[in-house]
Design a protein around this motif. Structure first.
Motif, PDB file in Angstrom:
ATOM      1  N   LEU A  79      86.611  19.056  59.159  1.00 17.57           N
ATOM      2  CA  LEU A  79      85.935  18.188  58.414  1.00 17.57           C
ATOM      3  C   LEU A  79      86.440  18.689  56.849  1.00 17.57           C
ATOM      4  O   LEU A  79      85.410  19.123  56.107  1.00 17.57           O
ATOM      5  CB  LEU A  79      84.283  18.068  58.440  1.00 17.57           C
ATOM      6  CG  LEU A  79      84.021  17.171  59.375  1.00 17.57           C
ATOM      7  CD1 LEU A  79      82.276  16.942  59.495  1.00 17.57           C
ATOM      8  CD2 LEU A  79      84.532  15.671  59.205  1.00 17.57           C
ATOM      9  N   PRO A  80      87.572  18.956  56.578  1.00 14.69           N
ATOM     10  CA  PRO A  80      87.897  19.357  55.127  1.00 14.69           C
ATOM     11  C   PRO A  80      87.328  18.881  54.078  1.00 14.69           C
ATOM     12  O   PRO A  80      87.110  19.407  53.183  1.00 14.69           O
ATOM     13  CB  PRO A  80      89.395  19.431  54.973  1.00 14.69           C
ATOM     14  CG  PRO A  80      89.921  18.159  56.220  1.00 14.69           C
ATOM     15  CD  PRO A  80      88.913  18.326  57.060  1.00 14.69           C
ATOM     16  N   LYS A  81      87.067  17.397  53.987  1.00 15.32           N
ATOM     17  CA  LYS A  81      86.208  16.893  52.874  1.00 15.32           C
ATOM     18  C   LYS A  81      84.491  16.823  53.450  1.00 15.32           C
ATOM     19  O   LYS A  81      83.969  16.203  52.763  1.00 15.32           O
ATOM     20  CB  LYS A  81      86.735  15.494  52.754  1.00 15.32           C
ATOM     21  CG  LYS A  81      88.083  15.577  52.453  1.00 15.32           C
ATOM     22  CD  LYS A  81      88.353  13.863  52.297  1.00 15.32           C
ATOM     23  CE  LYS A  81      89.768  13.894  52.160  1.00 15.32           C
ATOM     24  NZ  LYS A  81      90.395  12.366  52.275  1.00 15.32           N
ATOM     25  N   GLY A  82      84.220  17.548  54.261  1.00 20.40           N
ATOM     26  CA  GLY A  82      82.636  17.569  54.613  1.00 20.40           C
ATOM     27  C   GLY A  82      82.101  16.472  55.204  1.00 20.40           C
ATOM     28  O   GLY A  82      82.737  15.690  55.613  1.00 20.40           O
ATOM     29  N   CYS A  83      80.754  16.411  55.166  1.00 16.39           N
ATOM     30  CA  CYS A  83      80.195  15.165  55.961  1.00 16.39           C
ATOM     31  C   CYS A  83      80.436  13.945  54.997  1.00 16.39           C
ATOM     32  O   CYS A  83      80.741  12.719  55.641  1.00 16.39           O
ATOM     33  CB  CYS A  83      78.672  15.542  56.074  1.00 16.39           C
ATOM     34  SG  CYS A  83      78.234  16.891  56.959  1.00 16.39           S
ATOM     35  N   ALA A  84      80.268  14.123  53.688  1.00 12.97           N
ATOM     36  CA  ALA A  84      80.759  12.976  52.807  1.00 12.97           C
ATOM     37  C   ALA A  84      82.291  12.395  53.329  1.00 12.97           C
ATOM     38  O   ALA A  84      82.145  11.166  52.997  1.00 12.97           O
ATOM     39  CB  ALA A  84      80.523  13.217  51.406  1.00 12.97           C
ATOM     40  N   GLY A  85      82.977  13.362  53.373  1.00  9.74           N
ATOM     41  CA  GLY A  85      84.333  12.901  53.509  1.00  9.74           C
ATOM     42  C   GLY A  85      84.418  12.107  54.957  1.00  9.74           C
ATOM     43  O   GLY A  85      85.188  11.228  55.163  1.00  9.74           O
ATOM     44  N   LEU A  86      83.540  12.307  55.834  1.00  7.75           N
ATOM     45  CA  LEU A  86      83.583  11.925  57.243  1.00  7.75           C
ATOM     46  C   LEU A  86      83.012  10.346  56.902  1.00  7.75           C
ATOM     47  O   LEU A  86      83.572   9.253  57.659  1.00  7.75           O
ATOM     48  CB  LEU A  86      82.466  12.566  58.263  1.00  7.75           C
ATOM     49  CG  LEU A  86      82.522  12.164  59.479  1.00  7.75           C
ATOM     50  CD1 LEU A  86      83.811  12.304  60.119  1.00  7.75           C
ATOM     51  CD2 LEU A  86      81.394  12.435  60.275  1.00  7.75           C
ATOM     52  N   LEU A  87      82.053  10.250  55.930  1.00  4.24           N
ATOM     53  CA  LEU A  87      81.590   8.870  55.681  1.00  4.24           C
ATOM     54  C   LEU A  87      82.625   7.724  55.161  1.00  4.24           C
ATOM     55  O   LEU A  87      82.986   6.753  55.483  1.00  4.24           O
ATOM     56  CB  LEU A  87      80.447   8.913  54.687  1.00  4.24           C
ATOM     57  CG  LEU A  87      79.147   9.265  55.248  1.00  4.24           C
ATOM     58  CD1 LEU A  87      78.119   9.327  53.992  1.00  4.24           C
ATOM     59  CD2 LEU A  87      78.518   8.626  56.492  1.00  4.24           C
ATOM     60  N   SER A  88      83.521   8.516  54.338  1.00  2.53           N
ATOM     61  CA  SER A  88      84.507   7.835  53.691  1.00  2.53           C
ATOM     62  C   SER A  88      85.796   7.734  54.623  1.00  2.53           C
ATOM     63  O   SER A  88      86.462   6.377  54.638  1.00  2.53           O
ATOM     64  CB  SER A  88      85.097   8.536  52.314  1.00  2.53           C
ATOM     65  OG  SER A  88      86.333   9.221  52.642  1.00  2.53           O
ATOM     66  N   ILE A  89      85.941   8.259  55.766  1.00  2.00           N
ATOM     67  CA  ILE A  89      86.918   8.005  56.693  1.00  2.00           C
ATOM     68  C   ILE A  89      86.454   7.002  57.565  1.00  2.00           C
ATOM     69  O   ILE A  89      87.306   6.012  57.927  1.00  2.00           O
ATOM     70  CB  ILE A  89      87.011   9.212  57.684  1.00  2.00           C
ATOM     71  CG1 ILE A  89      87.708  10.457  57.030  1.00  2.00           C
ATOM     72  CG2 ILE A  89      87.969   9.012  58.707  1.00  2.00           C
ATOM     73  CD1 ILE A  89      87.810  11.658  57.547  1.00  2.00           C
ATOM     74  N   LEU A  90      85.179   6.767  57.882  1.00  2.00           N
ATOM     75  CA  LEU A  90      84.481   5.881  58.540  1.00  2.00           C
ATOM     76  C   LEU A  90      84.343   4.525  57.490  1.00  2.00           C
ATOM     77  O   LEU A  90      83.776   3.674  57.945  1.00  2.00           O
ATOM     78  CB  LEU A  90      83.128   6.205  59.254  1.00  2.00           C
ATOM     79  CG  LEU A  90      83.246   7.458  60.053  1.00  2.00           C
ATOM     80  CD1 LEU A  90      81.674   7.905  60.517  1.00  2.00           C
ATOM     81  CD2 LEU A  90      84.058   7.260  61.291  1.00  2.00           C
ATOM     82  N   LYS A  91      85.027   4.495  56.536  1.00  4.91           N
ATOM     83  CA  LYS A  91      84.924   3.478  55.846  1.00  4.91           C
ATOM     84  C   LYS A  91      83.635   2.912  55.284  1.00  4.91           C
ATOM     85  O   LYS A  91      83.370   1.737  55.012  1.00  4.91           O
ATOM     86  CB  LYS A  91      85.679   2.191  56.274  1.00  4.91           C
ATOM     87  CG  LYS A  91      87.143   2.514  56.865  1.00  4.91           C
ATOM     88  CD  LYS A  91      88.221   2.043  55.783  1.00  4.91           C
ATOM     89  CE  LYS A  91      89.503   2.325  56.251  1.00  4.91           C
ATOM     90  NZ  LYS A  91      90.191   3.603  55.844  1.00  4.91           N
TER      91      LYS A  91
END
Lengths: 385, 275
Positions: A354-366
């Protein structure tokens, strides 16, 4: 669409738009109201939040503000500071000095002016740099000024000499380590190894009373909310776009005519002031400030919070600080010997998956409303061939 | 494509930021030139990257620079834009400013724009924001903190988007553009800076034939209102520009003239084909 429009909507208002911002501010302010109310319930009520928990979460909010400060320089300008614990500790010491002066003649030795540790060390009079700290307004000014001036001076020399990347990280570690060693010395006049403690009053109110504890919690939540709005304002401004430009292609920005070092000094100083404020709110809630706060490992831990939450996302930094510290409180009690392994594993896994962290995960999940322009592109440097 | 929407600047006018390093009126060879390099040398660890290089670019001129690898083309650009300080020699801009005394940001604000060989745009910004940051404006910290987009800026950006054919990609993140689109965006960013002198390093590198042709057209249009120095390897590209060519070799000028003249030069042939 969001990037160019949100900036045209106006200043402070523009800084408070976006779903993530509204949710974050709502949660912080909601906690600022709810937690003190639940704490004020009569004993025996099933919903009563004990005062100990209020202070514990107040402490987490200070950590969240500290994480926000690190995210501002690291996530938005690419400055990986491994020395922000120093600014936090300096703000804490400034507050600690005020609290020491509030003790007055009620110390163990009953000296009307000198704090206990100075009497114990046979100091005859108050050192000049303790003057003024009996005044709350002056002490609060120092909370912002001392970390700010140190960051300005440090940044001025480091960024003007174009120290970047891992070299900068190393000298920030050296800075906090140097301060650790300095504050350990009794001759420094800050209580040496033991630091400053045995606080009694804040603005004349008993620090141990539930009311003051609630007040400190509310103050921490408000400081976090204001810090968030300030960071939002900076990062959504045109200056914020320059910061991201510097992060992604420093020499391109320079050849475009931007004085990169000025931008870095600005954001580094602002970030240090935020860290100092966080430290000042932290000290009365934990009741002590000692040189251990300058330990290099503390500064590295802050970076882990931000990496885990998602650097380049302000709410990610807040989330990371809260999540890691809540986990820490649980694990260090339940499984004290595995906590550090757990933290290390968490960091390695985040970096790998998760190179962008948990917040990045949210943005991947649109997840909608996170905004654009904050994500990361591959780091590219201009001018190599 | 017909008109470059840039206000034509008088090539002899000195922008407010450009200080006088050379007393005005002092007779120098630099008078009347836009860029004047005299006897410039620089060494890296004993290697002479630039060796007594002299060159004059006149206001409004377009010049192509060619040369084999290691001839010093990029180092020359580094010296002009303030990235590298020469060990000796003069670099005079507009006959008045000694560029060796200024840094990258100051030189950029004097009106010298540079495009890198590898397209370098701000990858996590939208195309729009890339151009917005590039626009000529007060680039100090606090004015940048409080500035809102103005109507003029919007208009200017729209013009640049049309010129670089990126109009449909306005809100696209620059990192997801194709190689050719990035090259064009970077040229657009360069124009947004409203420079007097553009230094362009291998604009056609990695482009398709069609893109290369379009780029040559674009550069010729730009050259109507700007002075341009282009570094290129592609001989067809240089031929389509139809401009004066300077051949660099081992850090100094080997030959200068039209492309036909320099290609006929025996030493140029030797350098390119090997002895």
């Amino acid at each position: 669409m969001t990037t160019s429009l949100s900036t045209s909507r106006g200043f402070l208002f523009g800084a408070m738009t976006g779903r993530a911002t509204v949710i974050t501010l709502g949660l912080i302010l909601g906690a600022a109201v709810l937690v003190p109310v639940l704490n004020a319930l009569p004993d025996g009520s099933p919903f009563k939040v004990p005062t100990y928990t209020v202070s514990l979460f107040g402490k987490y909010l200070c950590y969240a503000l500290l994480a926000l400060a690190v995210d501002l320089v690291w996530g938005y300008c690419g400055i990986l500071s491994l020395g922000h614990g120093a600014f936090f500790a300096l703000g804490g010491y400034a507050m600690g000095m005020y609290l020491m002066r509030q003790i007055g003649d009620r110390g163990v030795y009953g000296h009307p002016v000198l704090p206990d540790f100075m009497v114990f060390l046979n100091w005859k009079e108050l050192p000049w740099y303790w003057y003024g700290f009996d005044n709350f307004a002056f002490a609060m000014l120092m909370v912002a000024l001392v970390p700010g001036i140190l960051a300005f001076a440090f940044g001025w020399f480091a960024f003007r000499s174009r120290v970047t990347g891992v070299y900068l990280s190393i000298i920030t570690q050296a800075m906090t380590y140097a301060l650790l060693l300095a504050f350990f010395r009794n001759d420094m006049g800050f209580g040496g190894n033991n630091g400053l403690t045995d606080f009694r009053d804040l603005l004349g109110f008993d620090l141990r009373s539930d009311g003051v504890r609630r007040g400190l919690f509310i103050a921490s939540a408000l400081a976090l909310a204001l810090g968030y709005i300030a960071c939002r304002f900076v990062t959504t401004s045109r200056l914020g776009k320059v910061l991201i430009a510097v992060r992604d292609a420093e020499s391109r920005s320079r050849f475009m005519g931007y004085r990169v070092e000025h931008y870095k000094v600005f954001v580094f100083t602002l970030s240090a002031v935020l860290a100092g404020i966080a430290g000042a709110l932290y000290v009365p809630q934990v009741g002590i400030i000692n040189p251990g706060e300058f330990a290099p490992i503390n500064s590295i831990e802050i970076v882990i919070w931000v990496a885990l939450g998602g650097r380049g996302y302000l709410f990610g930094a807040i989330f990371g600080a809260l999540a890691v510290n809540i986990a820490k409180s649980y694990f260090t009690v339940a499984f004290p010997e595995i906590w550090l392994f757990f933290l290390g594993a968490l960091f390695v896994l985040t970096t790998l998956f998760l190179p962008k962290g948990c917040a990045g995960l949210l943005s991947i999940l649109k997840f909608p409303g996170l905004g654009t322009g904050m994500g990361f592109a591959r780091k590219k440097e201009a001018g190599n061939d | 494509m017909t008109r470059i929407p840039t206000p034509v600047m008088q090539a002899t006018a000195v922008p407010a930021e450009a200080p006088f390093d050379i007393s005005p009126g002092a007779p120098t060879m630099a008078a009347g030139s836009l860029l004047y390099l005299d006897n410039v040398s620089v060494s890296f660890d004993g290697f002479r990257a630039i060796n007594k290089l002299s060159m004059i670019i006149k206001p409004g001129e377009m010049r192509a620079i060619i040369g084999p690898n290691g001839a010093g083309k990029t180092t020359m650009m580094d010296i002009i834009t303030g990235k590298t300080r020469p060990d000796e020699g003069d670099v005079i801009y507009q006959g008045k400013v000694d560029l060796t005394k200024h840094d990258e940001a100051a030189i950029a604000n004097m009106g010298i724009g540079r495009k890198f060989q590898k397209p370098t745009v701000f990858e996590s910004h939208s195309v729009y924001d890339n151009l917005l940051l590039a626009l000529k404006q007060d680039r100090r910290v606090f004015p940048m903190l409080f500035r809102l987009p103005s109507k003029d800026e919007q208009t200017r950006i729209d013009e640049l988007l049309a010129l670089t054919r990126l109009g449909d990609l306005r809100e696209t993140v620059a990192g997801s553009l194709s190689h050719g689109q990035k090259q064009w965006l970077e040229i657009g960013m360069l124009l947004a800076q409203d420079p007097q002198l553009l230094l362009i390093d291998e604009p056609a590198a990695g482009m398709t034939d069609a893109e290369t042709e379009e780029t040559a057209k674009l550069l010729k249009d730009i050259a109507q209102t700007h002075s341009v120095v282009v570094v290129e390897h592609d001989m067809d590209f240089i031929r389509s520009l139809g401009v004066r060519v300077t051949v660099l070799h081992e850090g100094s000028v080997l030959a200068e003239g039209s492309l036909d003249q320099v290609s006929a030069n025996q030493r140029v042939v030797e350098v390119y084909l090997g002895r």
